[in-house]
Design a protein around this motif. Structure first.
Motif, PDB file in Angstrom:
ATOM      1  N   LEU A 114    -106.123 158.963  53.472  1.00 55.13           N
ATOM      2  CA  LEU A 114    -107.514 158.814  53.062  1.00 55.13           C
ATOM      3  C   LEU A 114    -108.057 157.589  53.775  1.00 55.13           C
ATOM      4  O   LEU A 114    -107.317 156.626  54.010  1.00 55.13           O
ATOM      5  CB  LEU A 114    -107.635 158.617  51.549  1.00 55.13           C
ATOM      6  N   THR A 115    -109.348 157.579  54.120  1.00 56.47           N
ATOM      7  CA  THR A 115    -109.924 156.411  54.782  1.00 56.47           C
ATOM      8  C   THR A 115    -111.255 156.037  54.167  1.00 56.47           C
ATOM      9  O   THR A 115    -111.972 156.880  53.618  1.00 56.47           O
ATOM     10  CB  THR A 115    -110.134 156.665  56.291  1.00 56.47           C
ATOM     11  N   ALA A 116    -111.575 154.752  54.256  1.00 55.88           N
ATOM     12  CA  ALA A 116    -112.870 154.234  53.834  1.00 55.88           C
ATOM     13  C   ALA A 116    -113.265 153.131  54.797  1.00 55.88           C
ATOM     14  O   ALA A 116    -112.406 152.396  55.297  1.00 55.88           O
ATOM     15  CB  ALA A 116    -112.803 153.697  52.403  1.00 55.88           C
ATOM     16  N   SER A 117    -114.552 153.006  55.076  1.00 49.53           N
ATOM     17  CA  SER A 117    -115.015 152.043  56.076  1.00 49.53           C
ATOM     18  C   SER A 117    -115.727 150.836  55.474  1.00 49.53           C
ATOM     19  O   SER A 117    -116.271 150.020  56.206  1.00 49.53           O
ATOM     20  CB  SER A 117    -115.951 152.737  57.081  1.00 49.53           C
ATOM     21  N   ASP A 118    -115.741 150.712  54.137  1.00 49.85           N
ATOM     22  CA  ASP A 118    -116.323 149.527  53.508  1.00 49.85           C
ATOM     23  C   ASP A 118    -115.560 149.227  52.224  1.00 49.85           C
ATOM     24  O   ASP A 118    -114.876 150.094  51.668  1.00 49.85           O
ATOM     25  CB  ASP A 118    -117.813 149.725  53.213  1.00 49.85           C
ATOM     26  N   GLY A 119    -115.689 147.981  51.770  1.00 52.58           N
ATOM     27  CA  GLY A 119    -114.914 147.546  50.619  1.00 52.58           C
ATOM     28  C   GLY A 119    -115.239 148.263  49.325  1.00 52.58           C
ATOM     29  O   GLY A 119    -114.348 148.605  48.545  1.00 52.58           O
ATOM     30  N   LYS A 120    -116.519 148.513  49.072  1.00 49.93           N
ATOM     31  CA  LYS A 120    -116.921 149.153  47.822  1.00 49.93           C
ATOM     32  C   LYS A 120    -116.339 150.556  47.714  1.00 49.93           C
ATOM     33  O   LYS A 120    -115.756 150.933  46.693  1.00 49.93           O
ATOM     34  CB  LYS A 120    -118.444 149.199  47.717  1.00 49.93           C
ATOM     35  N   THR A 121    -116.499 151.345  48.777  1.00 50.64           N
ATOM     36  CA  THR A 121    -115.957 152.702  48.780  1.00 50.64           C
ATOM     37  C   THR A 121    -114.434 152.672  48.701  1.00 50.64           C
ATOM     38  O   THR A 121    -113.817 153.483  48.004  1.00 50.64           O
ATOM     39  CB  THR A 121    -116.389 153.458  50.041  1.00 50.64           C
ATOM     40  N   GLY A 122    -113.838 151.720  49.415  1.00 51.02           N
ATOM     41  CA  GLY A 122    -112.381 151.603  49.390  1.00 51.02           C
ATOM     42  C   GLY A 122    -111.850 151.319  48.001  1.00 51.02           C
ATOM     43  O   GLY A 122    -110.850 151.902  47.571  1.00 51.02           O
ATOM     44  N   LEU A 123    -112.530 150.433  47.268  1.00 50.55           N
ATOM     45  CA  LEU A 123    -112.103 150.104  45.913  1.00 50.55           C
ATOM     46  C   LEU A 123    -112.238 151.316  44.999  1.00 50.55           C
ATOM     47  O   LEU A 123    -111.355 151.591  44.174  1.00 50.55           O
ATOM     48  CB  LEU A 123    -112.924 148.934  45.375  1.00 50.55           C
ATOM     49  N   GLN A 124    -113.345 152.056  45.141  1.00 55.16           N
ATOM     50  CA  GLN A 124    -113.546 153.255  44.327  1.00 55.16           C
ATOM     51  C   GLN A 124    -112.437 154.276  44.578  1.00 55.16           C
ATOM     52  O   GLN A 124    -111.898 154.877  43.642  1.00 55.16           O
ATOM     53  CB  GLN A 124    -114.915 153.862  44.624  1.00 55.16           C
ATOM     54  N   LEU A 125    -112.102 154.479  45.868  1.00 51.17           N
ATOM     55  CA  LEU A 125    -111.034 155.422  46.203  1.00 51.17           C
ATOM     56  C   LEU A 125    -109.679 154.950  45.684  1.00 51.17           C
ATOM     57  O   LEU A 125    -108.878 155.751  45.192  1.00 51.17           O
ATOM     58  CB  LEU A 125    -110.963 155.614  47.715  1.00 51.17           C
ATOM     59  N   ALA A 126    -109.431 153.658  45.792  1.00 54.86           N
ATOM     60  CA  ALA A 126    -108.155 153.115  45.341  1.00 54.86           C
ATOM     61  C   ALA A 126    -107.947 153.361  43.850  1.00 54.86           C
ATOM     62  O   ALA A 126    -106.829 153.641  43.406  1.00 54.86           O
ATOM     63  CB  ALA A 126    -108.083 151.624  45.650  1.00 54.86           C
ATOM     64  N   LEU A 127    -109.019 153.267  43.082  1.00 55.97           N
ATOM     65  CA  LEU A 127    -108.917 153.427  41.637  1.00 55.97           C
ATOM     66  C   LEU A 127    -108.973 154.883  41.195  1.00 55.97           C
ATOM     67  O   LEU A 127    -108.401 155.240  40.159  1.00 55.97           O
ATOM     68  CB  LEU A 127    -110.035 152.632  40.945  1.00 55.97           C
TER      69      LEU A 127
END
Length: 249
Positions: A44-57
């Motif tokens: 899975l990939t994300a290009s910004d911190g906010k989206t990355g945190l949402q995906l991580a959780l």
């Protein structure tokens, strides 16, 4: 932008592990994703911190590869927020090569640290090491045990992950705790730096061996005096069962 791609059919057995890559450099993301896909990981990939945190959780990956320099929420803040609710392993990526940044990232809860540019083989080896350490197999738990440890006037409770000196509770970061536990389990035994790197960080840090000195200093400051950790010059460190003449910091 979020993507989940596996364009290459892996030649190796699927690892059944899901890895989240959070980085705003498309070239780096493609490079990592291509290699991980070949290794059989789901990516899975994300290009910004906010989206990355949402995906991580929400997606609960098995491991996160996290760039420090991100738009919105940077890697330091993201790791700090993540550690409030999650223990998912984190490998930090950065173009920075400052010891303070490496220590800060590890102290916030990152499990490993890799400086750009890097070779994929090195990243893959570190991923395997971190996932292996995080497996917490029954054999490892049985080997460690949960018996209360005591060296001098310091006690460590593995079951509660609690450290006290006399009756005073000492708050330690994850790495500080792991380093202290290792030293206490091998009290009256000199632990070489290479052994400490391998047992606490999970692999050989190479030129970053001075990071141990930083964490020993942290421990000495938090545990207070008399100094419980002895430096064996040119070799490593040890904790003696009995307090002798104090070594200057």
């Amino acid at each position: 932008m979020v993507q989940s791609r596996n364009n290459i059919q892996p030649e190796k057995p699927n690892t059944s592990s899901r890895i989240l890559v959070i980085d705003d450099e498309p070239g780096i993301v493609d490079f990592i994703e291509l290699g991980l896909g070949y290794e059989g990981y789901e990516v899975l990939t994300a290009s910004d911190g906010k989206t990355g945190l949402q995906l991580a959780l929400s997606e609960i990956p098995d491991l996160i590869i996290l760039d420090l320099m991100l738009p919105g929420i940077d890697g330091f803040e993201l790791c700090q927020k993540l550690r409030q609710t999650s223990k998912v392993p984190v490998i930090m990526l950065t173009a920075r090569d400052e010891l303070d940044d490496r220590v800060r990232g590890l102290d916030l809860g990152a499990d490993d640290y890799l400086t750009k540019p890097f070779q994929f083989k090195e990243l893959a080896a570190r991923i395997r090491a971190v996932l292996r350490r995080g497996s917490n197999s029954p054999e490892e738990s049985s080997e460690k045990g949960s018996k209360l440890l005591q060296v001098q006037d310091i006690t460590l409770d593995p079951a509660l992950r609690e450290v006290r000196r006399d009756s005073t509770r000492i708050e330690l970061s994850l790495r500080e705790y792991e380093l202290l536990e290792l030293l206490m389990r091998h009290s009256n035994q000199v632990l070489p730096r290479d052994t400490i790197l391998d047992r606490v960080w999970g692999y050989d840090f190479g030129g970053d061996a001075n990071i141990i000195e930083v964490y020993v200093r942290y421990l000495r400051q938090k545990l207070g005096k008399p100094n419980p950790i002895t430096t064996i010059r040119g070799v490593g460190y040890l904790m003696k069962l009995r307090q002798e003449e104090e070594e200057p910091d």
